[in-house]
Design a protein around this motif. Structure first.
Motif: not given
Length: 250
Positions: A37-42, A62-75, A79-83, A141-144
């Protein structure tokens, strides 16, 4: 009579051995399946988001990234990207397109996460790909993770409709189509092989506790030249097996 007793003893011992092995194997599987579990402060004014990943049989740092966009395609938020990718410093510094140091150091990989790279734009107005001089600092970010994992983050409370994205790439992940000579002389492709795989889910209305499943929607440019989404996934093989399941809850 002695032979019969001996056979019965062997049968009992054999049964005990099989049960012990099965118990040991089950215990090992249970331990392996325990997610990290990776807890990100909010901020208290934000709502929670939980992403759970179950690794597939091809999962290998693997290298990976997690992000959120609105319905217009703007970020809305990354949330997270490997360190290693976020700071441009990997466990083995890249010396050339085919040689690596035995010490940590700089390694610039535009082919790793090109779809997100071009979406987020320039870092400090200087470069798209994170470097040690210009790292990406606007996400946790953190180690994979070594195993299955859960990332607990947040997003603004006013957001109720969005798209969730995950882009993943694994170094030197060759197959019969994405071969070493596919793009001759391109060092960035040679480090990537099969291009990044992009997963997404549309959340038309956030519902507390509901599970949303992310599915593959395309891949990134094989050498990171642009941020286009390529929807033909027929040439990807093991890249589809890095994750076996990706889900999100709010």
């Amino acid at each position: 009579m002695k032979t019969t007793i001996t056979l019965n003893v062997l049968l009992i011992l054999s049964t005990f051995w099989m049960i012990s092995c099965k118990s040991s194997h089950s215990g090992s599987q249970s331990k392996q399946a325990e997610p990290e579990t990776i807890q990100i402060s909010a901020d208290q004014n934000e709502q929670s988001i939980t992403i759970e990943a179950i690794k597939g049989k091809s999962f290998n740092h693997p290298t990976f990234v997690i992000w959120l966009e609105n319905l217009d395609g703007d970020i809305i938020k990354t949330i997270y990207v490997t360190k290693s990718y976020a700071n441009g410093t990997f466990g083995h510094a890249q010396l050339s397109d085919s040689t690596w140091s035995d010490k940590p150091g700089e390694s610039i990989q535009p082919a790793a996460l090109p779809y997100w790279n071009h979406k987020k734009g320039m870092i400090n107005g200087k470069n798209l790909v994170p470097t040690p001089e210009n790292p990406y600092v606007d996400a946790y970010s953190s180690a994979t993770p070594e195993n299955n994992f859960i990332i607990k983050g947040s997003l603004p409370k006013e957001v109720n409709k969005l798209r969730v994205f995950i882009e993943v790439n694994q170094t030197w992940d060759w197959n019969q189509y994405w071969t070493n000579g596919k793009i001759p002389g391109n060092r960035y492709y040679k480090n990537s092989a099969q291009p990044s795989l992009i997963y997404s889910v549309l959340v038309s209305k956030i519902e507390d506790g509901k599970t949303y499943h992310l599915n593959p929607i395309g891949h990134g440019h094989p050498s990171g030249d642009n941020g286009d989404l390529f929807t033909d996934l027929s040439t990807l093989t093991t890249a589809k097996q890095i994750f076996s399941s990706l889900t999100v809850k709010f």
